[in-house]
Motif scaffolding. Structure first.
Motif, PDB file in Angstrom:
ATOM      1  N   LEU B  41       0.822  -1.211   0.000  1.00  0.00           N
ATOM      2  CA  LEU B  41       0.000   0.000   0.000  1.00  0.00           C
ATOM      3  C   LEU B  41       0.855   1.259   0.000  1.00  0.00           C
ATOM      4  O   LEU B  41       0.607   2.183  -0.752  1.00  0.00           O
ATOM      5  N   ARG B  54       3.588  -2.146   6.225  1.00  0.00           N
ATOM      6  CA  ARG B  54       3.908  -3.516   6.685  1.00  0.00           C
ATOM      7  C   ARG B  54       3.078  -4.605   6.012  1.00  0.00           C
ATOM      8  O   ARG B  54       2.982  -5.713   6.529  1.00  0.00           O
ATOM      9  N   LEU B  55       2.488  -4.307   4.875  1.00  0.00           N
ATOM     10  CA  LEU B  55       1.701  -5.333   4.190  1.00  0.00           C
ATOM     11  C   LEU B  55       2.582  -6.281   3.388  1.00  0.00           C
ATOM     12  O   LEU B  55       2.203  -7.406   3.117  1.00  0.00           O
ATOM     13  N   PRO B  68      10.022  -6.296   5.609  1.00  0.00           N
ATOM     14  CA  PRO B  68       9.237  -5.674   4.540  1.00  0.00           C
ATOM     15  C   PRO B  68       9.982  -5.822   3.199  1.00  0.00           C
ATOM     16  O   PRO B  68      11.139  -5.403   3.082  1.00  0.00           O
ATOM     17  N   CYS B  70       9.629  -4.281   0.478  1.00  0.00           N
ATOM     18  CA  CYS B  70       9.886  -3.052  -0.273  1.00  0.00           C
ATOM     19  C   CYS B  70      11.153  -2.343   0.166  1.00  0.00           C
ATOM     20  O   CYS B  70      11.708  -1.556  -0.599  1.00  0.00           O
TER      21      CYS B  70
HETATM   22  S1  FES Z   1       4.668  -1.714   0.792  1.00  0.00           S
HETATM   23 FE1  FES Z   1       4.201  -0.758   2.675  1.00  0.00          FE
HETATM   24  S2  FES Z   1       5.774  -1.606   3.952  1.00  0.00           S
HETATM   25 FE2  FES Z   1       6.287  -2.381   2.025  1.00  0.00          FE
END
Ligand code: FES
Ligand code: SF4
Ligand code: SF4
Ligand code: SF4
Lengths: 177, 241
Positions: B41, B54-55, B68, B70
């Protein structure tokens, strides 16, 4: 034996019931497998002692809703929360950030042009401090999100339950659908 | 990246499958390149990564904590797990908490049917929120001539903050407060309409994944977001085209 089905509404707009009726002739196809024992659509005013599936539209907003849903849970095998109001309190919950007395005052006194008095009558159920989704009050077995969920989704869910399966609706509907 | 600044090629395993990656890539980039699904997100191609939502959590062999995807760089012989019961559990919980923190009334929201939060909730199989809703009281700022900010829908991904700072160079947005009190603000917490630094470019609106930022005078169906311009813009700036 026919499955005993009940439907009812709490704080909702009856849109979910309209969507339910939109199942149309497919209702006739399952008519010999179900018996509608309690509903705004039938005459019976007393909730029966035993119901296989109760479909509930709307959020829990008043002391009346609260008593109703507790009673229904007690006498129901599978409780279905139908639609966003039942599941996340949706539009009815938009009053939640504001104190109840302020809301009633705004509606019946401040904005009234005639007869600006606070409503008070024993027949009027008292509003709860906050509108709640059904599962915050009693356990729910099946959730059908949507505002309203489509007739296809509702039919699929009922048909699955009649066949003894808990329906998986992940690909069929979601909040706001 | 290697010490001399040269890019190396690493081999790693994602869900048991061997893949190769450049040493300057994140785990998320490599997963997406190889079509492993990871929900995100706060990440948006073309913006910096901050690991806020944190998704995108994944498991990396030898690491006690979930990481994470990303913000985690790839390394040689890394073993990544993108899907299992534990990850599904945490991702669902994270999304449910996001829903419970503000007021998400999808049926009457400007972003209904084109909202990243709404779609992810369906994709992850969320059909109700198990924690009680907070129903906080939040304001709507409609002072800007073209745009509306509705705090009730904000998920604090800070994409608006980053795009305005990193791409538009205006830095109108910031986050004020901490924890549950946190909220995005324009300038020094002034109404957006009075923000002299805003160029009215609309980039923040177009990167907002939810209904928190929208355009005035458009119907729900018309309020779709267009964030595809970002990677091109960033790439062209790097090349100084
Ligand atoms: S996409 Fe939001 S923490 Fe990685
Ligand atoms: S922002 Fe998305 S999830 Fe929130 S109410 Fe709007 S459509 Fe629903
Ligand atoms: S419209 Fe452009 S300049 Fe104004 S706040 Fe949004 S991104 Fe920044
Ligand atoms: S306004 Fe939109 S883009 Fe900005 S932090 Fe909130 S959700 Fe993210």
């Amino acid at each position: 034996m026919k499955a005993k089905i009940a439907t009812t509404w709490l704080d909702g707009c009856s849109g979910c019931h309209m969507s339910f009726l939109d199942i149309d002739e497919r209702l006739l196809a399952i008519a010999d497998r179900i018996e509608l024992v309690y509903s705004p659509l039938v005459d019976n005013k007393v909730f029966p002692d035993y119901v296989d599936v109760t479909i509930v539209e709307g959020a829990v907003a008043s002391v009346d809703d609260l008593a109703k849903i507790k009673k229904i849970r007690k006498h129901t095998k599978y409780l279905i929360a139908l639609g966003d109001c039942a599941i996340n309190a949706n539009v009815p919950s938009m009053r939640n950030p504001i104190p109840v007395q302020e809301i009633i005052n705004r509606a019946y006194v401040e904005n009234a042009f005639i007869h600006d008095v606070m409503p008070k009558h024993p027949a009027l159920p008292e509003l709860l401090a906050r509108v709640m989704p059904i599962h915050e009050v009693v356990p729910v077995d099946v959730f059908i999100p949507g505002c309203p969920p489509s007739n296809d989704t509702i039919f699929y869910a009922v048909a699955e339950l009649l066949d003894g399966r808990i329906p998986d609706l992940t690909n069929k509907t979601r909040f706001g659908a | 990246m290697a010490a001399n600044g040269q890019i190396k090629i690493f081999t790693l395993k994602i869900d048991g499958k061997d893949v190769s990656a450049r040493s300057d890539q994140t785990v998320l980039q490599v997963c997406r390149e190889n079509e492993f699904f990871i929900p995100t997100l706060c990440h948006l191609e073309g913006l910096s990564n901050i690991g806020a939502c944190r998704l995108c959590m994944v498991e990396v062999a030898g690491q006690r904590k979930l990481l994470p995807a990303c913000t985690t760089m790839v390394s040689e012989a890394m073993e990544v797990t993108t899907t299992n019961d534990k990850l599904a559990h945490y991702r669902k919980m994270t999304l449910e908490l996001i829903f419970s923190e503000r007021n998400h009334t999808c049926s009457v929201c400007v972003s209904n049917n084109h909202c990243e939060l709404q779609f992810l909730s369906q994709k992850l199989g969320i059909n109700h929120i198990r924690v009680p809703y907070r129903f906080p009281k939040f304001a709507v700022d409609a002072s800007h001539p073209y745009f509306i900010l509705d705090h009730n829908r904000c998920i604090l991904c800070t994409r608006c903050v980053r795009v305005c700072d990193e791409i538009e160079g205006a830095h109108v947005w910031d986050v004020s407060g901490r924890g549950i009190q946190a909220k995005v603000i324009t300038e020094l917490n002034q109404p957006w309409g009075s923000a002299d630094t805003c160029t009215q470019c609309g980039k923040c609106v177009n990167v907002c994944p939810v209904g928190a930022l929208s355009e005035k005078g458009r119907s729900v169906a018309e309020n779709t977001k267009r964030s595809g311009f970002l990677p091109y813009l960033t790439a062209r700036r790097k090349e100084k085209i």
